[in-house]
Design an enzyme around this catalytic site. Structure first.
Site, PDB file in Angstrom:
ATOM      1  N   PHE A 147       0.882  -1.160   0.000  1.00  0.00           N
ATOM      2  CA  PHE A 147       0.000   0.000   0.000  1.00  0.00           C
ATOM      3  C   PHE A 147       0.927   1.219   0.000  1.00  0.00           C
ATOM      4  CE2 PHE A 147      -2.674   3.271   1.812  1.00  0.00           C
ATOM      5  CZ  PHE A 147      -3.931   2.992   1.301  1.00  0.00           C
ATOM      6  N   ASP A 216       1.956  -5.032   8.563  1.00  0.00           N
ATOM      7  CA  ASP A 216       0.811  -4.137   8.422  1.00  0.00           C
ATOM      8  C   ASP A 216      -0.436  -5.010   8.268  1.00  0.00           C
ATOM      9  OD1 ASP A 216      -1.261  -2.524   7.423  1.00  0.00           O
ATOM     10  OD2 ASP A 216       0.172  -1.078   6.615  1.00  0.00           O
ATOM     11  N   TYR A 241     -10.743   1.139  10.435  1.00  0.00           N
ATOM     12  CA  TYR A 241     -11.968   1.529   9.713  1.00  0.00           C
ATOM     13  C   TYR A 241     -12.333   0.559   8.609  1.00  0.00           C
ATOM     14  CZ  TYR A 241      -8.211   3.729   6.983  1.00  0.00           C
ATOM     15  OH  TYR A 241      -7.055   3.963   6.298  1.00  0.00           O
ATOM     16  N   LYS A 242     -11.521  -0.489   8.395  1.00  0.00           N
ATOM     17  CA  LYS A 242     -11.843  -1.486   7.367  1.00  0.00           C
ATOM     18  C   LYS A 242     -12.642  -2.607   8.032  1.00  0.00           C
ATOM     19  CE  LYS A 242      -7.985   0.132   4.599  1.00  0.00           C
ATOM     20  NZ  LYS A 242      -6.549   0.053   4.323  1.00  0.00           N
ATOM     21  N   ARG A 390     -12.494  -4.556  -7.226  1.00  0.00           N
ATOM     22  CA  ARG A 390     -12.184  -5.113  -5.917  1.00  0.00           C
ATOM     23  C   ARG A 390     -13.470  -5.327  -5.127  1.00  0.00           C
ATOM     24  NH1 ARG A 390      -8.377  -2.542  -1.404  1.00  0.00           N
ATOM     25  NH2 ARG A 390     -10.239  -1.268  -1.244  1.00  0.00           N
TER      26      ARG A 390
HETATM   27  C1  LIG Z   1      -5.744   1.196   4.302  1.00  0.00           C
HETATM   28  C2  LIG Z   1      -4.268   1.026   4.471  1.00  0.00           C
HETATM   29  C3  LIG Z   1      -3.474   2.046   5.025  1.00  0.00           C
HETATM   30  C4  LIG Z   1      -4.100   3.349   5.385  1.00  0.00           C
HETATM   31  O1  LIG Z   1      -3.260   4.246   6.004  1.00  0.00           O
HETATM   32  P1  LIG Z   1      -3.896   5.504   6.744  1.00  0.00           P
HETATM   33  O2  LIG Z   1      -2.773   6.195   7.338  1.00  0.00           O
HETATM   34  O3  LIG Z   1      -4.903   4.967   7.718  1.00  0.00           O
HETATM   35  O4  LIG Z   1      -4.606   6.311   5.706  1.00  0.00           O
HETATM   36  C5  LIG Z   1      -2.131   1.787   5.226  1.00  0.00           C
HETATM   37  N1  LIG Z   1      -1.582   0.606   4.887  1.00  0.00           N
HETATM   38  C6  LIG Z   1      -2.319  -0.384   4.337  1.00  0.00           C
HETATM   39  C7  LIG Z   1      -1.681  -1.686   3.999  1.00  0.00           C
HETATM   40  C8  LIG Z   1      -3.673  -0.193   4.084  1.00  0.00           C
HETATM   41  O5  LIG Z   1      -4.390  -1.160   3.529  1.00  0.00           O
END
Ligand SMILES: *Cc1c(COP(=O)(O)O)cnc(C)c1O
Length: 422
Positions: A147, A216, A241-242, A390
């Site tokens: 990500f 992560d 939040y997911k 997705r």
């Molecule tokens: C959703 C996600 C993030 C989001 O980072 P934020 O700082 O909360 O915006 C980071 N890493 C991964 C792997 C994600 O899927």
């Protein structure tokens, strides 16, 4: 013209079959009863609730959260005001809520603190891991398909600490880790493809070479068992939040294994992480335990919305969630094969259960137009440019009939949108 007729007949026979299977699977589903805990709309007499397959981006609202949050605002903030830091438990919320998340990711109490965004926690974890690592190790391995935020932040952390980033496929970590590796930062589930990485194997390979494992968990926590303690993970971060349904911008969390806590040296040692924050002393002295991962004043409204949202997990076993998640994604892949043959969509998510998270990504040349039309017809997934459709499967509120409808709607949309170049 006889061939198409035969194909249509075969397809509709299978469609009836799949719809019946979906009903039977829903009837036997032990987790199905949790759906009513969520505000999904479409109750009796209301309009069609549609199918929500984007809980891997923003989890649905647990129905009891608005009233709880209203109390936090009107009574705790409005009436008790400053007293709420003690009397409403605001001050201790980051570790208290960390302990609520802990069993979902296989951590014993006292190792998780909630606060800040995932991005900020990636920064804390990566820099702190370089400080925990043996001197002389100058490389940070990073998931090449990470990500983006993790990659950007790791790169900056590397520049600050004099390390070098080595991008690679996580499956290659066991062969790439050397005595120069300080740590690896890996996404447990790839946000785009839905591929699940081998957390136990990769962590063990890193440890064997004397390096640290930073995971992560954004796309795995709340969707599948993680086993942080059991697999000896060093540090981990994740968002809420997911799959944890904490709400838009809900605070993230940081896990620091107990054995590292004494030596955890935060690159953001804000006053909230001080051993005596109200001593207001000029010299920094780190708090013991998970609180050492704090920075500044926590965002209490979001944090307490998250705390309320976590109630939906009471009495839920993450192993059962995983079993249903795999059944949902298996069924979706099967329905797509039956309803949408002809090579317009190809699954990018691995078939093997051991390599699959809780989403299905389909490659489709017309993905932008197809997703827009799917959403218009009530099936909400999302698009990852240029060509990935997705679909996230959240076992607490997605059922098998939803899956069948989503695949059938996808086939209808594909039939109405001509192939690119046709
Ligand atoms: C959703 C996600 C993030 C989001 O980072 P934020 O700082 O909360 O915006 C980071 N890493 C991964 C792997 C994600 O899927």
């Amino acid at each position: 013209m006889s061939e198409p007729t035969t194909a249509t007949a075969a397809t509709s026979a299978s469609a009836a079959d799949l719809a019946a299977r979906a009903r039977a699977l829903d009837a036997a589903d032990e987790l199905g009863k949790h759906r009513e805990k969520f505000a999904l709309g479409g109750g009796s007499g209301q309009e069609d609730a549609g199918v929500y397959l984007d809980g891997n981006s923003l989890g649905a609202l647990p129905a009891h959260v608005p009233a709880r949050l209203a109390d936090v605002v009107a009574r705790q903030w409005g009436e008790l005001r400053i007293r709420s830091w003690d009397e409403s438990g605001w001050w201790t919320a980051p570790e208290r809520i960390g302990d609520r998340i802990a069993p979902l990711v296989g951590a014993a109490e006292g190792q998780i603190v909630v606060g800040d965004s995932t991005s900020v926690n990636v920064f804390k974890a990566v820099v702190a891991a370089t400080r925990l690592a043996d001197g002389g190790r100058d490389e940070i391995l990073v998931d090449a398909t990470t990500f983006p935020t993790d990659g950007y932040i790791a790169e900056s952390a590397a520049r600050l600490t004099g390390h070098r980033i080595v991008p690679l496929d996580p499956a290659g970590i066991p062969g790439a880790v050397t005595d120069r590796t300080a740590l690896a930062l890996v996404n447990h589930v790839d946000y785009r493809s839905g591929r699940l990485q081998d957390l136990p194997g990769i962590t063990a390979a890193l440890h064997e070479a004397g390096a640290l494992a930073v995971w992560d968990l954004c796309h795995s926590a709340g969707a599948l068992p993680v086993g942080l303690d059991a697999h000896g993970v060093d540090l981990a971060v994740g968002c809420t939040y997911k799959y944890l349904n904490g709400g838009p911008g809900a605070p993230a969390y940081l896990y620091v294994a107990e054995r590292h806590q004494d030596r955890f040296d935060s690159p953001l040692p804000g006053w909230n992480s001080h051993a005596d924050p109200f001593g207001m002393t000029p010299g920094y002295r780190a708090a013991d335990g998970a609180a050492r991962g704090r920075v500044g004043t926590p965002d209490i409204l979001s944090m307490l919305a998250l705390e309320a949202a976590l109630d939906v997990w009471d009495g839920v076993r993450i192993e059962d969630v995983r079993a249903k998640s795999l059944a949902l994604t298996d069924f979706f892949l099967e329905c797509v094969r039956v309803y949408a043959p002809g090579g317009r969509v190809t699954a990018v998510t691995p078939e093997a259960h051991a390599e699959r998270g809780s989403q299905v990504a389909l490659r489709c040349a017309e993905a932008p137009a197809v997703m827009a039309e799917l959403i218009r017809r009530g099936v909400v997934g999302d698009l990852r440019r240029p060509d990935i459709l997705r679909f996230g499967f959240t076992p607490l509120y997605v059922g098998f009939a939803d899956v069948e409808r989503a695949a059938r709607t996808l086939a209808d949309v594909l039939a109405d949108i001509p192939p690119a170049g046709a």
